[in-house]
Design an enzyme around this catalytic site. Structure first.
Site, PDB file in Angstrom:
ATOM      1  N   ALA A  11      41.347  44.845  40.560  1.00 18.40           N
ATOM      2  CA  ALA A  11      42.732  45.232  40.283  1.00 18.40           C
ATOM      3  C   ALA A  11      43.660  44.039  40.121  1.00 18.40           C
ATOM      4  CB  ALA A  11      43.246  46.139  41.396  1.00 18.40           C
ATOM      5  N   ARG A  16      45.807  32.545  38.468  1.00 14.90           N
ATOM      6  CA  ARG A  16      45.407  31.159  38.183  1.00 14.90           C
ATOM      7  C   ARG A  16      44.670  30.999  36.856  1.00 14.90           C
ATOM      8  NH1 ARG A  16      42.603  29.582  43.668  1.00 14.90           N
ATOM      9  NH2 ARG A  16      42.695  31.832  44.027  1.00 14.90           N
ATOM     10  N   GLN A  77      44.664  51.332  41.791  1.00 15.65           N
ATOM     11  CA  GLN A  77      45.452  50.695  42.839  1.00 15.65           C
ATOM     12  C   GLN A  77      46.729  50.182  42.169  1.00 15.65           C
ATOM     13  OE1 GLN A  77      44.118  46.887  44.396  1.00 15.65           O
ATOM     14  NE2 GLN A  77      44.911  47.324  46.428  1.00 15.65           N
ATOM     15  N   ASN A 389      34.224  43.117  -7.372  1.00 13.81           N
ATOM     16  CA  ASN A 389      34.148  44.430  -6.742  1.00 13.81           C
ATOM     17  C   ASN A 389      35.502  45.029  -6.429  1.00 13.81           C
ATOM     18  OD1 ASN A 389      34.550  42.361  -4.840  1.00 13.81           O
ATOM     19  ND2 ASN A 389      33.792  43.641  -3.178  1.00 13.81           N
TER      20      ASN A 389
HETATM   21  C1  UD1 Z   1      38.509  37.127  49.438  1.00 14.82           C
HETATM   22  C2  UD1 Z   1      38.125  37.363  50.916  1.00 14.82           C
HETATM   23  C3  UD1 Z   1      37.639  36.052  51.511  1.00 14.82           C
HETATM   24  C4  UD1 Z   1      36.466  35.551  50.695  1.00 14.82           C
HETATM   25  C5  UD1 Z   1      36.826  35.418  49.228  1.00 14.82           C
HETATM   26  C6  UD1 Z   1      35.572  35.154  48.425  1.00 14.82           C
HETATM   27  C7  UD1 Z   1      39.601  39.122  51.754  1.00 14.82           C
HETATM   28  C8  UD1 Z   1      40.804  39.430  52.561  1.00 14.82           C
HETATM   29  N1  UD1 Z   1      39.296  37.832  51.629  1.00 14.82           N
HETATM   30  O1  UD1 Z   1      39.603  36.240  49.412  1.00 14.82           O
HETATM   31  O2  UD1 Z   1      37.270  36.227  52.856  1.00 14.82           O
HETATM   32  O3  UD1 Z   1      36.031  34.305  51.209  1.00 14.82           O
HETATM   33  O4  UD1 Z   1      37.372  36.646  48.722  1.00 14.82           O
HETATM   34  O5  UD1 Z   1      35.888  34.927  47.074  1.00 14.82           O
HETATM   35  O6  UD1 Z   1      38.967  40.029  51.264  1.00 14.82           O
HETATM   36  N2  UD1 Z   1      41.618  42.691  44.682  1.00 14.82           N
HETATM   37  C9  UD1 Z   1      42.039  43.963  44.374  1.00 14.82           C
HETATM   38  N3  UD1 Z   1      43.135  44.467  44.980  1.00 14.82           N
HETATM   39  C10 UD1 Z   1      43.853  43.768  45.896  1.00 14.82           C
HETATM   40  C11 UD1 Z   1      43.423  42.455  46.206  1.00 14.82           C
HETATM   41  C12 UD1 Z   1      42.295  41.949  45.584  1.00 14.82           C
HETATM   42  O7  UD1 Z   1      41.422  44.658  43.550  1.00 14.82           O
HETATM   43  O8  UD1 Z   1      44.831  44.311  46.409  1.00 14.82           O
HETATM   44  C13 UD1 Z   1      40.418  42.158  44.010  1.00 14.82           C
HETATM   45  C14 UD1 Z   1      40.754  40.981  43.117  1.00 14.82           C
HETATM   46  O9  UD1 Z   1      41.000  41.407  41.782  1.00 14.82           O
HETATM   47  C15 UD1 Z   1      39.485  40.134  43.203  1.00 14.82           C
HETATM   48  C16 UD1 Z   1      38.918  40.468  44.569  1.00 14.82           C
HETATM   49  O10 UD1 Z   1      39.542  41.663  44.984  1.00 14.82           O
HETATM   50  O11 UD1 Z   1      38.534  40.518  42.233  1.00 14.82           O
HETATM   51  C17 UD1 Z   1      39.157  39.351  45.600  1.00 14.82           C
HETATM   52  O12 UD1 Z   1      40.536  39.163  45.748  1.00 14.82           O
HETATM   53  P1  UD1 Z   1      41.159  37.711  45.953  1.00 14.82           P
HETATM   54  O13 UD1 Z   1      42.635  37.844  46.059  1.00 14.82           O
HETATM   55  O14 UD1 Z   1      40.611  36.773  44.954  1.00 14.82           O
HETATM   56  O15 UD1 Z   1      40.598  37.348  47.424  1.00 14.82           O
HETATM   57  P2  UD1 Z   1      40.473  35.934  48.075  1.00 14.82           P
HETATM   58  O16 UD1 Z   1      41.807  35.487  48.543  1.00 14.82           O
HETATM   59  O17 UD1 Z   1      39.714  35.037  47.179  1.00 14.82           O
END
Ligand code: UD1
Ligand code: CA
Length: 471
Positions: A11, A16, A77, A389
């Site tokens: 979602a 970045r 979401q 053509n």
């Molecule tokens: C998350 C993990 C972290 C892990 C890391 C690995 C949590 C709280 N943290 O952090 O422990 O080391 O991934 O890469 O889970 N997303 C949604 N809805 C939201 C938030 C996120 O769909 O409300 C999806 C994002 O699109 C993404 C994934 O979840 O594909 C991960 O979200 P991201 O914000 O990148 O998490 P990190 O901060 O990297």
């Protein structure tokens, strides 16, 4: 293998990436990131996947539905309130009932091997919560794995919430979990946003599970396949890994890959054993290259089918076309969509074809344009021939029956049919049908020859030049 459901979180916007396109739709080897992840879950044996969508929702849904049909469902979401909230959306929309485990994957982690997911699911049996962990020299940005003195996982601490001591932990959470549905439904209701980011963290479930009698089980993993993608450089780096994986699979199955560093084959292409792919080739979309075919240096093909024994010579560019058995194309040929080259036919240098069927053994060897053509067998099309053509409004068909010969530099103004075995003289502009076995010559006027005229002409030009210089 126990039955399980996949939940893919996709979602987020992916700020970045600095792109208007949602992160999970950025592609590696012709496949969007989210499709890699969903494919891995399905390959590992997931009965279906619930994908949580938000940013670019319509586009993400349409893309995945086109690929996976009924095997994917979507949960919306509307606001990204954290990974825990995202999973809650999936559960509320699609997982209110049923037992077994859900495997949760982040949609930005495309390099995961199905085998790794299978190991996770197998280990999870009997446990409310299983996760993969891995060690990193530089763990910055990742959630850290907290263990007790007995070595059991007791929680995950997000980077932004770590104490100085916790920040030094190198064991991280790559973000892959197998969670029992009963436990998941209950635990999601207890999440709160008391943390540095004010989000509902899915990772808090580790601590909750650790508090149950059966606790948490962890499976060691390798960061090489577990890296999430957050920016375009990470996309490039993971892309290199995935493309190399495709090439290795092909080479080990018998495909000649001369130089893996400069060969690009999309994930959904099929290349049979004993085909050869030279350096600088790009196979995009859903190409099929059959046994014994040869794709030479610098060819760029998209959705092209190449039959056994065909040879695409250097720098051929082709799309949505078919190249028949033992046919030869190029160098420097351009096959536009719906070109269909019969067995043993030839399309040579600087020729362009479009929506044209070329029969068995027919040749279009030099500098020609054939568009909207129906070309029979053993036809010879001379250098510089053009199928006219297009009248500015509509496209028309040029039909050449078997054994026709078209002399060089002729134009065939469509719609027009040249009967079997007919012969068109060089430099003709053909505007009407030619019957079988006829000779047609259509030049503006008969050739005239004026003896000794060339030197007089040159003298006249030289005088004019001199007069101009003296002005
Ligand atoms: C998350 C993990 C972290 C892990 C890391 C690995 C949590 C709280 N943290 O952090 O422990 O080391 O991934 O890469 O889970 N997303 C949604 N809805 C939201 C938030 C996120 O769909 O409300 C999806 C994002 O699109 C993404 C994934 O979840 O594909 C991960 O979200 P991201 O914000 O990148 O998490 P990190 O901060 O990297
Ligand atoms: Ca991430």
């Amino acid at each position: 293998m126990p039955d399980f459901v996949g939940i893919v979180l996709a979602a987020g916007q992916g700020t970045r990436m600095k792109s208007t396109k949602p992160k999970v739709l950025h592609e590696i080897a012709g496949r969007p990131l989210a499709a890699w992840t969903v494919q891995a879950a399905l390959d590992a044996g997931a009965s279906r996947c619930v994908v949580v969508v938000g940013h670019g929702r319509e586009e993400v849904e349409a893309t995945l539905r086109a690929r996976f049909g009924e095997r994917v469902q979507f949960a919306h979401q509307a606001e990204q309130l954290g990974t825990g909230h995202a999973v809650r959306c999936a559960v509320e929309a699609e997982l209110q009932e049923g037992e077994g485990h859900a495997v949760v994957l982040y949609g930005d982690c495309p390099a995961i091997h199905p085998e790794t997911l299978e190991r996770l699911v197998a280990a999870a049996e009997g446990f409310p919560f299983a996760l993969i962990t891995a060690s990193l020299a530089n763990p910055k940005g990742y959630g850290r794995i907290l263990r007790n003195d007995a070595g059991n996982v007791v929680g995950i601490r997000e980077d932004k919430d770590c104490s100085a001591e916790e920040r030094a932990i190198r064991e991280v959470n790559p973000g892959l979990y197998a969670i029992e549905l009963g436990f998941l439904r209950e635990a999601l209701g207890k999440l709160d946003a008391n943390n540095a980011q004010g989000e509902l963290y899915l990772t808090d479930l580790a601590e909750m599970a650790a508090g149950t009698p059966r606790g948490v089980v962890d499976v060691p993993g390798d960061m090489g396949e577990l890296r999430g993608i957050n920016d375009r450089w990470e996309l490039s780096v993971v892309g290199r890994t995935l493309r190399e994986r495709i090439l290795e699979r092909l080479a080990r199955s018998g495909v000649g890959i001369v130089d893996p560093a400069t060969t690009f084959v999309d994930a959904d292409c099929e290349v049979e054993a004993d085909a050869t792919i030279a350096p600088g080739v790009h196979l995009r979309g859903r190409c099929v290259v059959r046994a014994g075919a040869r794709i030479d240096v610098g060819c760029v093909l998209e959705d092209v089918e190449v039959a056994p024994g065909a040879w695409l010579k250097p720098y051929t560019v082709a799309a949505e076309s078919q190249v028949g058995r033992d046919a030869q194309v190029g160098p420097f040929a351009h096959l536009r969509p719906k070109s269909d080259l019969g067995e043993g036919s030839k399309v040579g240098n600087f020729c362009e074809t479009k929506k044209t069927r070329i029969g068995k053994g027919s040749k279009v060897n030099h500098l020609a344009y054939v568009g909207d053509g129906m070309i029979g067998e053993r036809v010879n099309i001379g250098a510089g021939v053009i199928f006219c053509n297009y009248d500015g409004v509509q496209k028309h068909v040029t039909t050449l029956e078997d054994d026709v010969f078209i002399g060089s530099d002729s134009q065939l103004v469509a719609p027009v049919t040249i009967g079997a075995g007919a012969y068109v003289g060089s430099g003709s502009t053909i505007t009407g049908d030619v019957p079988a076995d006829a000779l047609a010559i259509a030049r503006v006027r008969k050739q005239t020859v004026k003896e000794g005229f060339a030197s007089r002409l040159r003298e006249r030009f030289a005088a004019a030049k001199k007069a101009k210089a003296e002005e």
